[in-house]
Design a protein around this motif. Structure first.
Motif, PDB file in Angstrom:
ATOM      1  N   SER A 145       0.834  -1.416  -0.151  1.00  0.00           N
ATOM      2  CA  SER A 145       0.001  -0.106   0.098  1.00  0.00           C
ATOM      3  C   SER A 145       0.821   1.202  -0.139  1.00  0.00           C
ATOM      4  O   SER A 145       2.055   1.139   0.400  1.00  0.00           O
ATOM      5  CB  SER A 145      -0.905  -0.108   1.297  1.00  0.00           C
ATOM      6  N   ILE A 146       0.110   2.394  -0.602  1.00  0.00           N
ATOM      7  CA  ILE A 146       0.896   3.717  -0.447  1.00  0.00           C
ATOM      8  C   ILE A 146      -0.054   4.689  -0.227  1.00  0.00           C
ATOM      9  O   ILE A 146      -1.338   4.672  -0.275  1.00  0.00           O
ATOM     10  CB  ILE A 146       1.379   3.930  -2.006  1.00  0.00           C
ATOM     11  N   ARG A 147       0.441   5.504   0.724  1.00  0.00           N
ATOM     12  CA  ARG A 147      -0.476   6.474   1.457  1.00  0.00           C
ATOM     13  C   ARG A 147       0.132   7.792   1.259  1.00  0.00           C
ATOM     14  O   ARG A 147       1.356   8.042   1.533  1.00  0.00           O
ATOM     15  CB  ARG A 147      -0.663   6.418   2.830  1.00  0.00           C
ATOM     16  N   LEU A 148      -0.467   8.759   0.473  1.00  0.00           N
ATOM     17  CA  LEU A 148      -0.154  10.173   0.255  1.00  0.00           C
ATOM     18  C   LEU A 148      -1.021  11.163   0.865  1.00  0.00           C
ATOM     19  O   LEU A 148      -2.040  11.402   0.498  1.00  0.00           O
ATOM     20  CB  LEU A 148       0.146  10.288  -1.317  1.00  0.00           C
ATOM     21  N   TYR A 149      -0.324  11.961   1.763  1.00  0.00           N
ATOM     22  CA  TYR A 149      -1.271  13.072   2.478  1.00  0.00           C
ATOM     23  C   TYR A 149      -2.667  12.358   3.098  1.00  0.00           C
ATOM     24  O   TYR A 149      -3.500  12.916   2.945  1.00  0.00           O
ATOM     25  CB  TYR A 149      -1.769  14.085   1.585  1.00  0.00           C
TER      26      TYR A 149
ATOM     27  N   ARG B 129      -6.476  13.128  -6.334  1.00  0.00           N
ATOM     28  CA  ARG B 129      -6.334  14.520  -5.779  1.00  0.00           C
ATOM     29  C   ARG B 129      -5.127  14.901  -5.017  1.00  0.00           C
ATOM     30  O   ARG B 129      -4.349  15.619  -5.436  1.00  0.00           O
ATOM     31  CB  ARG B 129      -7.497  14.583  -5.000  1.00  0.00           C
ATOM     32  N   ALA B 130      -4.454  13.800  -4.197  1.00  0.00           N
ATOM     33  CA  ALA B 130      -3.339  14.081  -3.299  1.00  0.00           C
ATOM     34  C   ALA B 130      -2.191  14.111  -4.297  1.00  0.00           C
ATOM     35  O   ALA B 130      -1.306  15.165  -4.109  1.00  0.00           O
ATOM     36  CB  ALA B 130      -3.286  12.914  -2.309  1.00  0.00           C
ATOM     37  N   ARG B 131      -2.142  13.562  -5.150  1.00  0.00           N
ATOM     38  CA  ARG B 131      -1.021  13.423  -6.448  1.00  0.00           C
ATOM     39  C   ARG B 131      -0.942  14.820  -6.962  1.00  0.00           C
ATOM     40  O   ARG B 131       0.149  15.304  -7.585  1.00  0.00           O
ATOM     41  CB  ARG B 131      -1.100  12.345  -7.514  1.00  0.00           C
ATOM     42  N   ARG B 132      -1.895  15.649  -6.932  1.00  0.00           N
ATOM     43  CA  ARG B 132      -1.891  17.072  -7.555  1.00  0.00           C
ATOM     44  C   ARG B 132      -0.990  17.724  -6.766  1.00  0.00           C
ATOM     45  O   ARG B 132      -0.566  18.933  -7.415  1.00  0.00           O
ATOM     46  CB  ARG B 132      -3.076  17.658  -7.956  1.00  0.00           C
TER      47      ARG B 132
END
Length: 309
Positions: A60-64, A80-83
């Motif tokens: 798994s990967i978690r961004l913001y 959206r977090a990747r933006r």
């Protein structure tokens, strides 16, 4: 501690080659995170997965705080977090036939930004405001890297991932890029992930480190923890290091041979004792200097030998 990016058991394979092997890591908000590993350790693969350019096989990967769903598919929240993320993967994505300003205008169009406001300030930030009509193909490598960073900043991200950004740069280009990274981090509060195998330069920047080997994260630590972990040593220069090794072996001291005449000794040994013992072997001590273990030597010690250098 708040994390911008977290992964748990991340795996990615290409055929029979496993590029990422159960990789678990944590990038703190506001950090300059040095992602360390030799060529082929999996640094670029990880950044590509973090940016959404490739999908992991598992983990798994978690961004913001946003992550994939139970089936491993990306959620709208993660997209959206990747933006909020900008990146340079492998090499800067710039159009060589365009000027710096034209490159940024093109990126603004790609991102769907409503106007070209901010381009002048962005060029000034990366030190390219005076390039005028000069095409990117005529830039130095350092200028091209800074343009690539400007393109990555066009979406106003607060997390920047850079894959080997100082590779091939001359000393002046390295200094300019280092100063830019520090400004982005301190003045704009941008979290920066930098993958590199040029450890001396990374040690001048990083607040946190992740040590990668064969796709697996061996250790994570802060710069303060690294400082405490690095051993103090004596850097000695002798006429022949081959005479030094048996003297140190007989006393059970750990050491690293640097050249045919230089070595670093870890542990306590009197200079007079060392000088007399070497004199019996026809070897002369030329200089002795107290030092702390470098990031590079710590990395080699952590991963267990010369094969990882």
């Amino acid at each position: 501690m708040e994390y911008v990016l977290e992964t748990e058991g991340l795996c990615k394979s290409y055929g029979h080659f496993r590029a990422l092997d159960e990789l678990t890591m944590h990038v703190p908000r506001g950090a300059i995170y040095g992602f360390i590993g030799k060529n082929g350790a999996g640094k670029t693969t990880f950044i590509r997965v973090a940016c959404g350019l490739q999908r992991p096989d598992s983990g798994s990967i978690r961004l913001y705080g946003a992550s994939c769903d139970a089936g491993g598919r990306e959620t709208e929240a993660l997209m959206r977090a990747r933006r909020r993320m900008g990146a340079i993967v492998e090499s800067p994505s710039v159009y060589l036939g365009m000027t710096a300003e034209e490159n940024l205008r093109q990126q603004y169009l790609v991102l769907g930004r409503p106007s070209y406001d901010g381009i002048t300030e962005l060029l000034e930030l990366v030190g390219l405001s005076g390039t005028g009509k000069k095409r990117a193909g005529d830039f130095s490598l350092g200028m091209r890297q800074r343009l690539g960073i400007a393109v990555a900043l066009a979406g106003n991200p607060d997390f920047l991932a850079l894959d080997e950004p100082v590779n091939g740069l001359d000393p002046q280009g390295i200094i300019e890029l280092r100063e830019l990274m520090l400004r982005l981090n301190r003045e704009r509060e941008i979290t920066v992930l930098i993958s590199s195998h040029i450890l001396d330069e990374l040690s001048r920047l990083a607040t946190h480190y992740g040590f990668l080997d064969r796709g697996r994260l061996v250790k994570e630590m802060s710069a303060d923890q690294l400082m405490q972990a690095c051993r103090k040593c004596l850097r000695v220069e002798v006429t022949d290091v081959r005479a030094l090794a048996p003297v140190l072996d007989a006393r059970g001291l750990s050491y690293t041979v640097l050249t045919g005449t230089e070595a670093e000794i870890y542990g306590e040994i009197g200079i007079t004792e060392l000088t007399l013992a070497l004199a019996e072997r026809g070897c002369e001590v030329r200089s002795v200097e107290k030092r702390e273990e470098s990031l590079e030597s710590y990395y080699i010690r952590l991963l267990g030998g010369e094969e990882h250098a």
